[in-house]
Enzyme design. Structure first.
Site, mmCIF file in Angstrom:
data_model
loop_
_atom_site.group_PDB
_atom_site.id
_atom_site.type_symbol
_atom_site.label_atom_id
_atom_site.label_comp_id
_atom_site.label_asym_id
_atom_site.label_seq_id
_atom_site.Cartn_x
_atom_site.Cartn_y
_atom_site.Cartn_z
ATOM 1 N N ASP A 48 16.957 30.507 9.887
ATOM 2 C CA ASP A 48 15.900 30.169 11.593
ATOM 3 C C ASP A 48 16.885 29.799 12.251
ATOM 4 O O ASP A 48 18.223 29.204 12.419
ATOM 5 C CB ASP A 48 15.497 28.927 11.201
ATOM 6 N N TYR A 137 13.107 35.724 30.774
ATOM 7 C CA TYR A 137 14.283 36.421 29.174
ATOM 8 C C TYR A 137 15.462 37.420 29.722
ATOM 9 O O TYR A 137 16.404 37.606 28.939
ATOM 10 C CB TYR A 137 13.162 37.802 28.815
HETATM 11 N N1 LIG Z 1 11.054 45.307 23.250
HETATM 12 C C1 LIG Z 1 11.434 45.541 24.112
HETATM 13 O O1 LIG Z 1 11.145 46.007 24.763
HETATM 14 C C2 LIG Z 1 13.097 45.939 24.019
HETATM 15 C C3 LIG Z 1 13.227 45.922 25.388
HETATM 16 C C4 LIG Z 1 15.629 45.731 25.553
HETATM 17 C C5 LIG Z 1 15.970 45.453 24.478
HETATM 18 N N2 LIG Z 1 14.985 44.564 23.476
HETATM 19 C C6 LIG Z 1 16.154 44.296 22.534
HETATM 20 O O2 LIG Z 1 15.932 44.697 21.335
HETATM 21 C C7 LIG Z 1 16.264 43.738 20.409
HETATM 22 C C8 LIG Z 1 15.207 44.255 18.801
HETATM 23 O O3 LIG Z 1 13.738 43.560 19.812
HETATM 24 P P1 LIG Z 1 12.420 44.518 18.592
HETATM 25 O O4 LIG Z 1 11.924 44.780 19.260
HETATM 26 O O5 LIG Z 1 12.289 44.812 17.594
HETATM 27 O O6 LIG Z 1 12.131 42.944 18.416
HETATM 28 P P2 LIG Z 1 10.758 41.987 17.394
HETATM 29 O O7 LIG Z 1 9.898 43.328 16.936
HETATM 30 O O8 LIG Z 1 9.822 41.059 18.702
HETATM 31 O O9 LIG Z 1 11.300 41.377 16.284
HETATM 32 C C9 LIG Z 1 12.624 40.423 16.702
HETATM 33 C C10 LIG Z 1 12.871 39.643 15.349
HETATM 34 O O10 LIG Z 1 13.428 38.416 15.605
HETATM 35 C C11 LIG Z 1 13.055 37.316 14.993
HETATM 36 N N3 LIG Z 1 13.058 35.737 15.561
HETATM 37 C C12 LIG Z 1 12.482 35.637 16.873
HETATM 38 N N4 LIG Z 1 12.941 34.078 16.512
HETATM 39 C C13 LIG Z 1 13.803 33.737 15.089
HETATM 40 C C14 LIG Z 1 14.451 32.363 13.886
HETATM 41 N N5 LIG Z 1 14.194 31.245 15.885
HETATM 42 N N6 LIG Z 1 14.580 32.975 13.605
HETATM 43 C C15 LIG Z 1 15.030 33.965 13.071
HETATM 44 N N7 LIG Z 1 14.640 34.921 13.007
HETATM 45 C C16 LIG Z 1 13.440 35.441 14.801
HETATM 46 C C17 LIG Z 1 11.199 37.596 15.003
HETATM 47 O O11 LIG Z 1 11.159 37.170 12.607
HETATM 48 P P3 LIG Z 1 9.699 37.111 12.893
HETATM 49 O O12 LIG Z 1 8.718 38.218 12.716
HETATM 50 O O13 LIG Z 1 9.390 36.090 11.917
HETATM 51 O O14 LIG Z 1 8.787 36.263 14.213
HETATM 52 C C18 LIG Z 1 11.270 39.171 14.873
HETATM 53 O O15 LIG Z 1 10.939 39.721 13.478
HETATM 54 C C19 LIG Z 1 16.256 42.397 20.937
HETATM 55 O O16 LIG Z 1 17.203 42.280 21.099
HETATM 56 C C20 LIG Z 1 15.556 42.642 21.794
HETATM 57 O O17 LIG Z 1 15.873 41.553 23.177
HETATM 58 C C21 LIG Z 1 13.899 44.884 23.412
#
Ligand SMILES: NC(=O)c1ccc[n+]([C@@H]2O[C@H](COP(=O)([O-])OP(=O)(O)OC[C@H]3O[C@@H](n4cnc5c(N)ncnc54)[C@H](OP(=O)(O)O)[C@@H]3O)[C@@H](O)[C@H]2O)c1
Length: 327
Positions: A48, A137
């Protein structure tokens, strides 16, 4: 190369499991729970990110050459209500990861966002431009960047924008869902950026790491730092919605297109402030690493049939389980 991947159950993390595989051995981490798809029990280390001692233990046990952190708190609106949780995952945990990386001499690849910028102006943001996040955020992600830089770890911070995947929640899927019960959808037309697929971002990450020839410390020392990685071109959320329903029509998919109306961000009082200008300049990505991003619309059209098929499957599964619970 031994890679320790955090966030292996997330949208980007799932894609990274695929693209990093040819580079060597990947140890996968995510919160306790089911094994992420494609991960063997031998390569699984749950943790975590809100528990620094768990992070340190996983890094110390795995002793990777490079840590890739795809985990994040990504619920942009909810971050306003639970800023401490957002900061724990997006700001404190990356700092703990970076310190742990320094201790074992590993490099760190971390992902950040266009939301670190205030969205003023209309030219694409360069890596060295002044930051000014507009919401919790964005502030939490910026604090994560700063903690990594401050740690002295060799790193790549990859800032991306408007991320989407074939699986999981995305703007496109939201539009498809809305279209099943709304005849009219209103969308902002003055927030400009480039939708970026996790496929491209994960492939680009693998291409960058492959250039280290196994020595990520040397790569990060000479070409590391902050890097913008996003698809080329630009659009607005309104025009992106138009493109989604154009694809539905052109592919003859079974979904009625709604009427799309555009609004300006100012016309939505009370909405969470988001950057108007989310364009990211990717010149450094091309110059330092020779990676040329695909145009967002070309990439989106290539992925849309799979995204739609996945959406239909998820709808069918949701209907089946709703019917089963009525029986
Ligand atoms: N989405 C966008 O539009 C966007 C835009 C720009 C940048 N980003 C960045 O790109 C990256 C990847 O994003 P994504 O879209 O792949 O995000 P995502 O699908 O929301 O995945 C994030 C993962 O982080 C895990 N997580 C959250 N809290 C946690 C904790 N306390 N301990 C362990 N794991 C934890 C979640 O686990 P669970 O599955 O267990 O919840 C989830 O699997 C991130 O850094 C994000 O900030 C995203």
């Amino acid at each position: 190369m031994k890679i320790l991947l955090f966030g292996a159950r997330g949208r980007l993390g799932q894609e990274l499991l695929r693209t990093l595989a040819p580079l060597g051995e990947t140890i996968a981490s995510a919160r306790e729970g089911d094994l992420p798809a494609g991960v063997s029990p031998a390569n699984w280390r749950p943790a975590d990110l809100c528990a620094p001692e768990e992070i340190r233990a996983v890094v110390a046990a795995a002793r990777p050459d490079v840590i890739v952190n795809a985990a994040a708190y990504t619920a942009v609106e909810a971050a306003e209500r639970e800023p401490q949780l957002a900061r724990a995952v997006n700001a404190i945990a990356p700092g703990v990861l970076a310190d742990a990386a320094v201790e074992i001499g590993a490099g760190l690849v971390h992902y950040s966002t266009d939301y670190v910028f205030d969205g003023r102006g209309d030219r694409p943001w360069r890596e060295e431009d002044p930051v000014g996040p507009l919401n919790e955020y964005g502030r939490s992600k910026l604090a994560g960047e700063q903690a990594i830089r401050h740690s002295g770890a060799g790193h790549l911070i990859l800032r991306t924008s408007w991320l989407y995947a074939v699986a999981g929640q995305s703007f496109a899927k939201k539009m498809l869902e809305l279209a099943t019960h709304e005849r009219e959808i209103t969308m902002v037309s003055d927030q400009i950026g480039a939708p970026t697929s996790v496929r491209f971002l994960a492939e680009a990450t693998a291409q960058l790491l492959a250039q280290s020839a196994g020595d990520t410390s040397a790569l990060f020392a000479s070409r590391g730092g902050t890097l913008h990685v996003a698809c080329a071109g630009e659009t607005s959320w309104f025009a992106f919605a138009e493109e989604i329903f154009l694809q539905v029509k052109q592919l003859g998919l079974p979904l009625a297109s709604p009427l799309l109306r555009s609004v300006r961000s100012d016309d939505r009082p009370g909405a969470l402030p988001r950057p108007l200008n989310s364009r990211l300049d990717t010149t450094r990505l091309r110059d330092r690493f020779g990676v040329a991003p695909p145009f967002w619309d070309v990439e989106f059209r290539a992925l849309f049939p799979s995204l739609f098929a996945r959406y239909e499957l998820e709808m069918r599964e949701a209907n089946n389980s709703a019917q089963a619970s009525l029986r």
